[in-house]
Design a protein around this motif. Structure first.
Motif, mmCIF file in Angstrom:
data_model
loop_
_atom_site.group_PDB
_atom_site.id
_atom_site.type_symbol
_atom_site.label_atom_id
_atom_site.label_comp_id
_atom_site.label_asym_id
_atom_site.label_seq_id
_atom_site.Cartn_x
_atom_site.Cartn_y
_atom_site.Cartn_z
ATOM 1 N N TYR A 36 0.790 -1.235 0.000
ATOM 2 C CA TYR A 36 0.000 0.000 0.000
ATOM 3 C C TYR A 36 0.821 1.283 0.000
ATOM 4 N N PHE A 44 -5.494 -0.968 -5.411
ATOM 5 C CA PHE A 44 -6.470 -1.695 -4.593
ATOM 6 C C PHE A 44 -7.882 -1.161 -4.823
ATOM 7 N N ILE A 47 -9.044 -2.665 -7.943
ATOM 8 C CA ILE A 47 -9.451 -4.071 -7.745
ATOM 9 C C ILE A 47 -10.905 -4.125 -7.298
ATOM 10 N N TYR A 53 -14.168 -9.198 -8.318
ATOM 11 C CA TYR A 53 -13.821 -8.957 -6.912
ATOM 12 C C TYR A 53 -15.006 -8.269 -6.235
ATOM 13 N N LEU A 55 -15.953 -8.460 -3.040
ATOM 14 C CA LEU A 55 -15.822 -8.287 -1.587
ATOM 15 C C LEU A 55 -16.236 -6.892 -1.103
ATOM 16 N N GLY A 158 -13.638 -4.935 5.725
ATOM 17 C CA GLY A 158 -12.880 -5.224 4.515
ATOM 18 C C GLY A 158 -12.161 -6.552 4.477
ATOM 19 N N SER A 159 -12.296 -7.358 5.520
ATOM 20 C CA SER A 159 -11.613 -8.660 5.562
ATOM 21 C C SER A 159 -10.101 -8.536 5.594
ATOM 22 N N ASN A 163 -5.633 -11.245 6.133
ATOM 23 C CA ASN A 163 -4.216 -11.219 5.741
ATOM 24 C C ASN A 163 -3.312 -11.860 6.788
ATOM 25 N N TYR A 203 -9.168 -13.165 -7.468
ATOM 26 C CA TYR A 203 -7.742 -12.808 -7.360
ATOM 27 C C TYR A 203 -7.009 -12.999 -8.692
ATOM 28 N N THR A 210 -5.340 -7.145 -10.390
ATOM 29 C CA THR A 210 -4.721 -7.799 -9.233
ATOM 30 C C THR A 210 -3.264 -8.143 -9.526
ATOM 31 N N PHE A 213 -1.353 -5.027 -9.140
ATOM 32 C CA PHE A 213 -1.248 -4.726 -7.697
ATOM 33 C C PHE A 213 -0.115 -5.548 -7.076
ATOM 34 N N MET A 249 -1.201 -15.468 -2.643
ATOM 35 C CA MET A 249 -0.664 -14.728 -3.787
ATOM 36 C C MET A 249 0.855 -14.844 -3.781
ATOM 37 N N GLU A 277 1.093 -12.587 -0.176
ATOM 38 C CA GLU A 277 -0.128 -12.396 0.617
ATOM 39 C C GLU A 277 -0.833 -13.715 0.889
ATOM 40 N N SER A 279 -4.785 -14.558 2.137
ATOM 41 C CA SER A 279 -6.076 -13.920 2.356
ATOM 42 C C SER A 279 -7.020 -15.022 2.851
ATOM 43 N N LYS A 281 -10.067 -17.061 4.429
ATOM 44 C CA LYS A 281 -11.528 -17.059 4.330
ATOM 45 C C LYS A 281 -12.043 -17.886 5.507
HETATM 46 C C1 AVJ Z 1 -7.784 -5.728 1.515
HETATM 47 C C2 AVJ Z 1 -6.768 -7.624 2.464
HETATM 48 C C3 AVJ Z 1 -9.108 -7.615 2.069
HETATM 49 O O1 AVJ Z 1 -7.138 -9.954 0.832
HETATM 50 O O2 AVJ Z 1 -8.787 -9.661 -0.540
HETATM 51 C C4 AVJ Z 1 -7.225 -7.822 -2.941
HETATM 52 C C5 AVJ Z 1 -6.383 -7.359 -0.537
HETATM 53 N N1 AVJ Z 1 -5.353 -8.695 -2.368
HETATM 54 N N2 AVJ Z 1 -6.764 -8.543 -3.975
HETATM 55 C C6 AVJ Z 1 -7.870 -9.231 0.156
HETATM 56 C C7 AVJ Z 1 -6.331 -7.940 -1.919
HETATM 57 C C8 AVJ Z 1 -5.632 -9.058 -3.636
HETATM 58 C C9 AVJ Z 1 -7.644 -7.718 0.166
HETATM 59 N N3 AVJ Z 1 -7.787 -7.175 1.543
#
Ligand code: AVJ
Length: 316
Positions: A36, A44, A47, A53, A55, A158-159, A163, A203, A210, A213, A249, A277, A279, A281
């Motif tokens: 970031y 982001f 995304i 995506y 979310l 934002g979940s 991470n 993703y 993505t 990113f 990732m 990363e 992420s 669930k």
């Molecule tokens: C912001 C951590 C919720 O993990 O989905 C989005 C970051 N990484 N696409 C996630 C993210 C790849 C995102 N978060």
């Protein structure tokens, strides 16, 4: 209108030492908080606009639809604390419904946070806004002196909690609880386990945002640490691992190559990964058990289309 911004620039040194340590580790890995920089924040946001995506859109829809019930369940609060506030967009709904006197927003990206928090403070003239440019993963406790007395709500949408591996997530939730205090509450959003193909697509968006990113991390290291990564020689590779319950990732090296970072040389074998990363669930019960281990007692939960928001109070 009252607005203040405090920067914690000492965190800047962490990039260099964390990256050097991460590149020396097996497997190579860099913490996702380093995505970031300003460009990473922009990517982001892009995304979140991709069709695959859902979310961010799903959470926004859930919060908007259930706001009266959520506000009633939260009850009166004097202060909302939002770690990782980014553009300070999500908290506006809660400000409208809860009308707290104070907002304290934290983000590792200090400059964008300061701009967003100042704009927010213009829109909410009655609200005292405190923006803290800090790496809260590292430095959360330094926020404590900036919090007013009274009933606190920690808002962590934002979940982003996904991470963190479970141990680190529980640790962070426990630190949120200590920051919130005995009367404190936690409102947290997280992505639910679902069809792995939906997760995979989220993703691996078709427009490649993505991927951009993920690869921006290498551009950032080139910019800020004088590294000589050739991003074209790394592949964005993301997949859902159902055993671990997480999207992983990676940036996989497409060649045998050496890279110089901050004066040190690192070797990548062909096919070697730089992990960027996790992420995670969750299931709703799985998450509430994790939060319980950190001293949080589930009070309420709301779900919509594969996303959940839960409200907690302290276990007494
Ligand atoms: C912001 C951590 C919720 O993990 O989905 C989005 C970051 N990484 N696409 C996630 C993210 C790849 C995102 N978060």
């Amino acid at each position: 209108m009252s607005f203040s911004f405090t920067d914690f620039p000492a965190d800047r040194d962490d990039l260099r030492s964390d990256v050097l340590a991460g590149l020396a580790a097996v497997p190579k890995a860099i913490p996702p908080k380093y995505f970031y920089d300003e460009q990473g924040c922009r990517l982001f946001e892009a995304i979140c606009a991709q069709p695959e995506y859902a979310l961010c859109r799903t959470e926004r829809a859930l919060m908007a639809a259930r706001l009266p019930a959520i506000a009633a369940a939260v009850g009166p609060v004097d202060c909302i604390v939002e770690p990782g506030a980014g553009e300070c967009a999500k908290v506006r709904l809660l400000l409208d419904a809860l009308r707290p006197a104070h907002l304290v927003c934290l983000d590792i990206a200090g400059a964008p946070l300061a701009a967003a928090a100042q704009a927010l403070s213009r829109d909410y003239p009655e609200l005292a806004v405190t923006a803290l440019g800090m790496d809260f993963i590292h430095d959360l406790e330094a926020a404590a002196p900036h919090l007013p007395a009274g009933r606190r709500l920690v808002y962590y949408p934002g979940s982003s909690i996904g991470n963190f591996p479970p141990d680190a997530a529980a640790d962070l939730l426990g630190r949120f609880r200590r920051l919130a205090g005995a009367e404190g509450r936690l409102l947290i959003g997280f992505d639910l386990k679902k069809d792995p193909l939906r997760l995979h697509a989220a993703y691996n968006d078709a427009a490649g945002v993505t991927a951009a990113f993920n690869l921006n991390l290498l551009h950032r290291l080139n910019r800020e640490l004088g590294a000589d990564f050739e991003p074209g020689r790394f592949r964005h590779y993301a997949f859902y691992n159902p055993v671990a319950g997480r999207v992983e990732m990676h940036l996989v090296s497409l060649a045998e190559q050496d890279v110089r970072v901050a004066g040190q040389r690192f070797h990548f074998a062909l096919g070697e990964t730089l992990h960027t990363e996790h992420s995670y669930k969750f299931g709703c019960d799985e998450f509430s058990a994790l939060a319980r281990s950190a001293g949080w007692q589930l009070a309420n939960e709301w779900q919509h289309d594969g996303f959940a928001v839960q409200l907690y109070g302290s276990i007494v």
